[in-house]
Design a protein around this motif. Sequence first.
Motif, short mmCIF file in Angstrom:
data_model
loop_
_atom_site.label_atom_id
_atom_site.label_comp_id
_atom_site.label_asym_id
_atom_site.label_seq_id
_atom_site.Cartn_x
_atom_site.Cartn_y
_atom_site.Cartn_z
N ALA A 156 -50.51 -14.81 68.96
CA ALA A 156 -51.00 -15.38 69.24
C ALA A 156 -51.84 -15.83 69.77
O ALA A 156 -53.14 -15.10 69.53
N LYS A 157 -51.36 -15.84 71.09
CA LYS A 157 -52.45 -16.06 72.00
C LYS A 157 -53.17 -15.00 72.92
O LYS A 157 -54.32 -14.75 73.21
N ILE A 158 -52.15 -13.98 72.56
CA ILE A 158 -52.95 -12.46 73.57
C ILE A 158 -54.14 -12.19 72.56
O ILE A 158 -55.34 -11.94 73.24
N GLU A 159 -53.73 -12.33 71.53
CA GLU A 159 -55.30 -11.62 70.30
C GLU A 159 -56.18 -12.88 70.23
O GLU A 159 -57.22 -11.77 70.49
N GLN A 160 -55.70 -14.42 71.06
CA GLN A 160 -57.18 -14.89 70.76
C GLN A 160 -57.69 -14.44 71.89
O GLN A 160 -59.19 -14.68 72.70
N ILE A 161 -56.97 -14.56 73.37
CA ILE A 161 -57.47 -13.62 74.58
C ILE A 161 -58.47 -12.62 74.29
O ILE A 161 -59.62 -12.50 75.14
N LYS A 162 -57.30 -11.77 73.55
CA LYS A 162 -58.62 -10.47 73.64
C LYS A 162 -59.95 -10.37 73.18
O LYS A 162 -60.32 -9.92 73.67
N SER A 163 -59.66 -11.38 71.85
CA SER A 163 -61.15 -12.07 71.16
C SER A 163 -61.78 -12.02 72.46
O SER A 163 -63.54 -11.62 71.86
N LEU A 164 -61.54 -13.01 73.05
CA LEU A 164 -62.76 -13.99 73.95
C LEU A 164 -63.44 -12.62 75.05
O LEU A 164 -64.33 -12.83 75.16
N LEU A 165 -62.23 -11.85 75.61
CA LEU A 165 -62.63 -10.76 76.51
C LEU A 165 -63.31 -9.67 75.86
O LEU A 165 -64.13 -9.13 76.87
N ASN A 166 -63.48 -9.96 75.16
CA ASN A 166 -64.46 -8.62 74.19
C ASN A 166 -66.34 -9.24 74.30
O ASN A 166 -66.30 -8.04 74.15
N TYR A 167 -66.04 -10.00 74.47
CA TYR A 167 -67.84 -10.65 74.59
C TYR A 167 -68.65 -10.16 75.49
O TYR A 167 -67.68 -10.57 76.18
N PRO A 168 -70.03 -9.42 75.68
CA PRO A 168 -70.60 -9.23 76.31
C PRO A 168 -70.59 -10.97 78.10
O PRO A 168 -70.05 -11.99 77.35
N GLU A 169 -71.06 -10.27 78.86
CA GLU A 169 -70.20 -11.18 80.13
C GLU A 169 -71.65 -12.96 79.67
O GLU A 169 -70.66 -14.16 80.39
N HIS A 216 -77.52 -15.54 74.04
CA HIS A 216 -77.17 -15.21 75.21
C HIS A 216 -76.93 -17.33 75.68
O HIS A 216 -77.04 -17.35 74.45
N ILE A 217 -75.66 -17.44 76.27
CA ILE A 217 -75.58 -18.68 76.27
C ILE A 217 -76.51 -19.80 77.07
O ILE A 217 -77.09 -21.03 76.14
N LYS A 218 -77.77 -18.88 77.35
CA LYS A 218 -79.45 -20.65 77.65
C LYS A 218 -79.14 -20.48 76.61
O LYS A 218 -80.14 -22.34 76.56
N ASP A 219 -79.88 -19.61 75.49
CA ASP A 219 -79.97 -19.97 73.68
C ASP A 219 -79.77 -20.78 73.00
O ASP A 219 -80.00 -21.72 72.80
N SER A 220 -78.23 -21.26 73.24
CA SER A 220 -77.00 -21.79 73.11
C SER A 220 -77.16 -23.48 73.77
O SER A 220 -77.13 -24.55 73.16
N LEU A 221 -77.40 -23.09 75.24
CA LEU A 221 -77.82 -25.24 75.17
C LEU A 221 -78.84 -24.62 75.29
O LEU A 221 -79.49 -26.15 75.23
N LYS A 222 -79.89 -24.57 74.55
CA LYS A 222 -81.43 -24.66 74.57
C LYS A 222 -81.65 -25.11 73.26
O LYS A 222 -82.08 -26.48 73.34
N LYS A 223 -80.63 -24.84 72.03
CA LYS A 223 -80.25 -25.80 70.91
C LYS A 223 -79.65 -27.20 71.19
O LYS A 223 -80.60 -27.90 71.10
N MET A 224 -78.61 -26.81 71.79
CA MET A 224 -77.76 -28.01 72.34
C MET A 224 -79.11 -29.26 72.06
O MET A 224 -78.97 -30.53 72.14
N HIS A 225 -80.16 -28.96 73.86
CA HIS A 225 -80.40 -29.84 74.19
C HIS A 225 -81.57 -30.25 73.21
O HIS A 225 -82.58 -31.29 73.55
N ARG A 226 -81.94 -29.26 72.35
CA ARG A 226 -83.00 -29.79 71.46
C ARG A 226 -82.51 -30.60 70.63
O ARG A 226 -83.47 -31.43 70.07
N TYR A 227 -81.22 -30.33 69.96
CA TYR A 227 -80.78 -31.30 68.51
C TYR A 227 -80.32 -32.43 69.57
O TYR A 227 -79.97 -33.17 68.23
N ASN A 228 -80.05 -32.67 70.77
CA ASN A 228 -79.56 -33.72 71.34
C ASN A 228 -78.04 -33.53 70.45
O ASN A 228 -77.01 -33.98 69.84
N LEU A 229 -77.42 -32.61 70.49
CA LEU A 229 -75.50 -31.93 70.62
C LEU A 229 -75.39 -31.69 70.95
O LEU A 229 -75.37 -30.84 72.26
#
Length: 420
Positions: free
Chosen positions: A265-278, A363-376
């Motif tokens: 289960a842990k190996i599958e979780q790690i694999k799924s994360l490693l497949n995402y773009p940089e 892109h992770i920057k877009d997620s950061l902008k959302k957290m900043h905009r909505y104070n999350l």
Amino acid sequence: MEFYLSDLLGDAVINQSKEKIGTVLDFVITDISATLPRVRGLVIKRGINKEAVFIPYSDLSVISPKLVKLTTDLVDLTPFIQRNDEVLLAKDVYDKQIVDIDDRRLTRANDLLLEEAHHVLVLKGVDVSVVGILKRLKIPTPANLLKHNIIDWKDVQFLGGPSPMKFKIHYKKLEALHPVDIARIIFEGPGYKQGSRVLASLQDPIAADIIEELSPKLQQNLIEAMKLDDVANVINQMPAHKAADLFVTLGSDYFKKILPLMSLAKIEQIKSLLNYPEFSTGAYMTTDYVAIPSGMTLDQVFTHLSKIEQLPDFMLYMYVLESEFANKLVGVLSVYELFAQDRRSRVETAMVKNLIVSHPQDHIKDSLKKMHRYNLSALPVISRNNGNRLIGVVTFRDAVSYYLPKRWKVRIRHVLPILE
């Protein structure tokens, strides 16, 4: 009555007939992790050959800084051999590293304070002052200039020395500290070999938390000093995104050895994360979050949380699913609302339904902008094409690491193939 160990070592030992039969060499205890470890007896050296002989505490009638007197003339002359459960105070504890639990600091046992009361002799405390060293060297110290600094043994975590000890050390007191403090204490002094032994003896969730707090270089040196089984147990307890980071630090050659010992289960979780773009949100998200079905009452949520063995380090929100069997995200329940609302209320009435979400390909920057905009402080990450299926959470703390050096290209190119 209290005694310092340095005042007793070398004392003359006399029998009931007042004949000298030897001198004090050491004191023996059996449970060094106890609040007040009891002295089982002492070891004396006797004769021309200075043979070591054990004297049970029950055979002692007088203990003082001048002499030790026995209640009998009969002494078992069998040579003393230290057993695996026995600790010799001078040999095994003097000069060894200890943790002052109250002050969260690493220090050293310069002398030991013993106390005798009601026919029981116990290890009461540790002297960490310069006076302790000077007393052992028999150097007089002016009472008005230098003072003893005693730490009660109940507030001490014994770490041991650089070499493996025969006896078992329990680290319950150390486990009570914050993982950041434990990481700092372990690697300020003991070194990697001893640190790896301490870490392997801690409960797996705590050991995993400590490794997460270390720099990549410290992680690598520590883990390479540990047994493969112990490393696998620790990684199985880590959040998948932290384990993926560890893969990069240690390299694919090391993980080829450890993969057979890890959970599928842990190996599958790690694999799924490693497949995402940089620089995608998926590369920064965690699968370590709390999900609850919408049909619960808030009181049932409290019960549910109490049954979770280890809650996520960062948990300001709980993610509400359509049902216990469906992974469709329908709301977010904040910890604040959990405590503020009537516990008889249903989750669906207390949760936020107007969701602010991210997608793994964003892109992770877009997620950061959302957290900043909505104070999350965190965003749920849902599948873009699969009906609001919750696949992870990205926290502000993890997202800002985008601005730190990352090696995702190395990770994907060298680590991912060994997981296939």
